[in-house]
Design a protein around this motif. Structure first.
Motif, PDB file in Angstrom:
ATOM      1  N   THR A   1       2.691   5.227  26.067  1.00  0.00           N
ATOM      2  CA  THR A   1       3.616   5.214  24.944  1.00  0.00           C
ATOM      3  C   THR A   1       3.068   6.112  23.844  1.00  0.00           C
ATOM      4  OG1 THR A   1       4.245   2.949  25.480  1.00  0.00           O
ATOM      5  CG2 THR A   1       4.814   3.749  23.285  1.00  0.00           C
ATOM      6  N   VAL A   2       3.868   7.102  23.447  1.00  0.00           N
ATOM      7  CA  VAL A   2       3.440   8.066  22.431  1.00  0.00           C
ATOM      8  C   VAL A   2       4.573   8.286  21.438  1.00  0.00           C
ATOM      9  CG1 VAL A   2       1.835   9.270  23.976  1.00  0.00           C
ATOM     10  CG2 VAL A   2       4.218  10.050  23.799  1.00  0.00           C
ATOM     11  N   PHE A   3       4.249   8.916  20.314  1.00  0.00           N
ATOM     12  CA  PHE A   3       5.264   9.399  19.391  1.00  0.00           C
ATOM     13  C   PHE A   3       5.541  10.839  19.789  1.00  0.00           C
ATOM     14  CE2 PHE A   3       2.611   6.515  16.669  1.00  0.00           C
ATOM     15  CZ  PHE A   3       3.493   5.448  16.701  1.00  0.00           C
ATOM     16  N   SER A   4       6.821  11.191  19.990  1.00  0.00           N
ATOM     17  CA  SER A   4       7.125  12.570  20.371  1.00  0.00           C
ATOM     18  C   SER A   4       8.422  13.029  19.720  1.00  0.00           C
ATOM     19  CB  SER A   4       7.209  12.718  21.888  1.00  0.00           C
ATOM     20  OG  SER A   4       8.360  12.107  22.393  1.00  0.00           O
ATOM     21  N   THR A   5       8.509  14.324  19.543  1.00  0.00           N
ATOM     22  CA  THR A   5       9.696  14.968  18.984  1.00  0.00           C
ATOM     23  C   THR A   5       9.706  16.405  19.472  1.00  0.00           C
ATOM     24  OG1 THR A   5      10.968  15.295  16.943  1.00  0.00           O
ATOM     25  CG2 THR A   5       8.599  15.727  16.836  1.00  0.00           C
ATOM     26  N   GLN A   6      10.753  17.117  19.149  1.00  0.00           N
ATOM     27  CA  GLN A   6      10.848  18.517  19.544  1.00  0.00           C
ATOM     28  C   GLN A   6      11.092  19.387  18.328  1.00  0.00           C
ATOM     29  OE1 GLN A   6      13.948  18.561  22.537  1.00  0.00           O
ATOM     30  NE2 GLN A   6      12.429  18.330  24.150  1.00  0.00           N
TER      31      GLN A   6
ATOM     32  N   GLU B   1      -2.732   5.789  18.824  1.00  0.00           N
ATOM     33  CA  GLU B   1      -4.107   5.387  18.501  1.00  0.00           C
ATOM     34  C   GLU B   1      -4.585   6.033  17.200  1.00  0.00           C
ATOM     35  OE1 GLU B   1      -6.752   5.275  22.347  1.00  0.00           O
ATOM     36  OE2 GLU B   1      -5.356   6.981  22.449  1.00  0.00           O
ATOM     37  N   TYR B   2      -4.013   7.202  16.867  1.00  0.00           N
ATOM     38  CA  TYR B   2      -4.569   7.994  15.772  1.00  0.00           C
ATOM     39  C   TYR B   2      -3.641   8.164  14.582  1.00  0.00           C
ATOM     40  CZ  TYR B   2      -7.799   8.873  19.513  1.00  0.00           C
ATOM     41  OH  TYR B   2      -8.679   8.694  20.544  1.00  0.00           O
ATOM     42  N   LEU B   3      -2.466   7.587  14.645  1.00  0.00           N
ATOM     43  CA  LEU B   3      -1.547   7.632  13.512  1.00  0.00           C
ATOM     44  C   LEU B   3      -0.891   6.264  13.414  1.00  0.00           C
ATOM     45  CD1 LEU B   3      -0.681   9.704  11.419  1.00  0.00           C
ATOM     46  CD2 LEU B   3       1.207  10.346  12.911  1.00  0.00           C
ATOM     47  N   THR B   4      -1.243   5.514  12.366  1.00  0.00           N
ATOM     48  CA  THR B   4      -0.851   4.109  12.265  1.00  0.00           C
ATOM     49  C   THR B   4      -0.230   3.806  10.895  1.00  0.00           C
ATOM     50  OG1 THR B   4      -3.058   3.493  11.503  1.00  0.00           O
ATOM     51  CG2 THR B   4      -2.684   3.425  13.874  1.00  0.00           C
ATOM     52  N   PRO B   5       0.455   2.657  10.772  1.00  0.00           N
ATOM     53  CA  PRO B   5       1.129   2.312   9.514  1.00  0.00           C
ATOM     54  C   PRO B   5       0.270   2.371   8.249  1.00  0.00           C
ATOM     55  CG  PRO B   5       1.920   0.888  11.240  1.00  0.00           C
ATOM     56  CD  PRO B   5       0.788   1.702  11.838  1.00  0.00           C
ATOM     57  N   PRO B   6      -1.004   2.012   8.272  1.00  0.00           N
ATOM     58  CA  PRO B   6      -1.722   2.098   6.994  1.00  0.00           C
ATOM     59  C   PRO B   6      -2.042   3.530   6.541  1.00  0.00           C
ATOM     60  CG  PRO B   6      -2.947   0.750   8.593  1.00  0.00           C
ATOM     61  CD  PRO B   6      -1.790   1.368   9.308  1.00  0.00           C
ATOM     62  N   ASP B   7      -1.856   4.515   7.424  1.00  0.00           N
ATOM     63  CA  ASP B   7      -2.279   5.876   7.090  1.00  0.00           C
ATOM     64  C   ASP B   7      -1.450   6.499   5.975  1.00  0.00           C
ATOM     65  OD1 ASP B   7      -4.508   6.320   8.778  1.00  0.00           O
ATOM     66  OD2 ASP B   7      -3.171   6.555  10.494  1.00  0.00           O
ATOM     67  N   LEU B   8      -2.150   7.220   5.108  1.00  0.00           N
ATOM     68  CA  LEU B   8      -1.570   8.012   4.023  1.00  0.00           C
ATOM     69  C   LEU B   8      -1.763   9.465   4.425  1.00  0.00           C
ATOM     70  CD1 LEU B   8      -3.132   6.019   1.060  1.00  0.00           C
ATOM     71  CD2 LEU B   8      -0.840   5.755   2.045  1.00  0.00           C
ATOM     72  N   VAL B   9      -0.676  10.185   4.687  1.00  0.00           N
ATOM     73  CA  VAL B   9      -0.730  11.441   5.423  1.00  0.00           C
ATOM     74  C   VAL B   9      -0.294  12.646   4.589  1.00  0.00           C
ATOM     75  CG1 VAL B   9       0.271  12.669   7.397  1.00  0.00           C
ATOM     76  CG2 VAL B   9      -0.301  10.242   7.600  1.00  0.00           C
ATOM     77  N   LEU B  10      -1.047  13.736   4.769  1.00  0.00           N
ATOM     78  CA  LEU B  10      -0.613  15.062   4.351  1.00  0.00           C
ATOM     79  C   LEU B  10      -0.329  15.858   5.616  1.00  0.00           C
ATOM     80  CD1 LEU B  10      -3.155  16.180   1.595  1.00  0.00           C
ATOM     81  CD2 LEU B  10      -0.802  15.380   1.263  1.00  0.00           C
ATOM     82  N   ILE B  11       0.768  16.577   5.641  1.00  0.00           N
ATOM     83  CA  ILE B  11       1.038  17.530   6.713  1.00  0.00           C
ATOM     84  C   ILE B  11       0.590  18.893   6.219  1.00  0.00           C
ATOM     85  CG2 ILE B  11       2.839  18.743   8.002  1.00  0.00           C
ATOM     86  CD1 ILE B  11       4.441  16.123   8.010  1.00  0.00           C
TER      87      ILE B  11
ATOM     88  N   ARG C   1       6.820   9.403  10.359  1.00  0.00           N
ATOM     89  CA  ARG C   1       7.725   8.270  10.117  1.00  0.00           C
ATOM     90  C   ARG C   1       7.773   7.322  11.305  1.00  0.00           C
ATOM     91  NH1 ARG C   1      12.794  11.371   7.586  1.00  0.00           N
ATOM     92  NH2 ARG C   1      12.675  12.217   9.672  1.00  0.00           N
ATOM     93  N   ALA C   2       7.799   7.871  12.522  1.00  0.00           N
ATOM     94  CA  ALA C   2       7.845   7.033  13.727  1.00  0.00           C
ATOM     95  C   ALA C   2       6.616   6.141  13.828  1.00  0.00           C
ATOM     96  CB  ALA C   2       7.973   7.901  14.979  1.00  0.00           C
ATOM     97  N   SER C   3       5.496   6.612  13.325  1.00  0.00           N
ATOM     98  CA  SER C   3       4.252   5.842  13.402  1.00  0.00           C
ATOM     99  C   SER C   3       4.187   4.735  12.362  1.00  0.00           C
ATOM    100  CB  SER C   3       3.053   6.776  13.200  1.00  0.00           C
ATOM    101  OG  SER C   3       2.934   7.152  11.832  1.00  0.00           O
TER     102      SER C   3
END
Length: 193
Positions: A93-98, A115-125, A144-146
């Protein structure tokens, strides 16, 4: 980022069709000192708009990795890059998009392990280019999916004439570009002040 501006103007080449070749320092060969300065500049710019607490940097494989890593080093946080192919080591099970690939043509898949992107994370792209905004939009879909929180978007070079910034407005987060190109015409590359 005066040095980045100088390098774009002296080494960058307009290949037509909205493609800017900066392989000598960003997309093929890397200038470690300049890349490190990019990461520090991203952190400084995001701190100006109040983003001080970050737990992950997210980017796309391959050309976004260098500026994302430099930014991760500036913040002292991990970097997660969306893979284009699912390795056998990744969970089922992974997060995926195109997203469409501006330089390769066609559509690419972007995959991140939960495993590496979870709800508590504060993210910069962080990515190398902001053109149409479709790749960054796809990366934001993964965030967002994570369940993680997207705090901001940073791109080394923005081509303002391709509308990417407008596409990303709906996220309601700061968009930082280290250099903004306003026009590419023949051999001329024009930068915003």
């Amino acid at each position: 980022m005066d040095e980045l501006r100088r390098r774009i103007l002296t080494e960058g080449r307009n290949l037509g069709g909205g493609i800017l070749k900066v392989d000598s320092f960003l997309n093929h060969q890397l200038d470690p000192e300049l890349t490190g300065a990019m990461g520090r500049s991203f952190r400084a710019a995001f701190e100006v708009v109040g983003i001080t607490e970050v737990s992950k940097i997210v980017t796309a494989e391959v050309s976004g990795i260098a500026p994302a890593l430099a930014t991760g080093m500036a913040y002292g946080v991990p970097v997660v890059y969306a893979r284009k192919r699912r390795p056998i080591t990744m969970p089922d099970t992974v997060f995926s998009t195109q997203a469409p690939s501006h330089t390769k043509g066609g559509v690419i898949e972007l995959i991140v392990s939960p495993e590496y992107l979870t709800p508590p994370d504060l993210v910069l792209i962080i990515d190398d280019f902001l053109a149409t905004g479709r790749t960054v939009d796809a990366l934001a879909d993964l965030v967002r999916a994570s369940g993680a929180t997207l705090l901001g978007i940073g791109c080394v070079i923005e081509k303002t004439f391709e509308g990417g910034r407008e596409r990303l407005k709906h996220f309601g987060v700061p968009v930082v570009s280290l250099v903004r190109i306003t026009e590419m015409d023949g051999s001329n590359i024009r930068l915003a002040p």
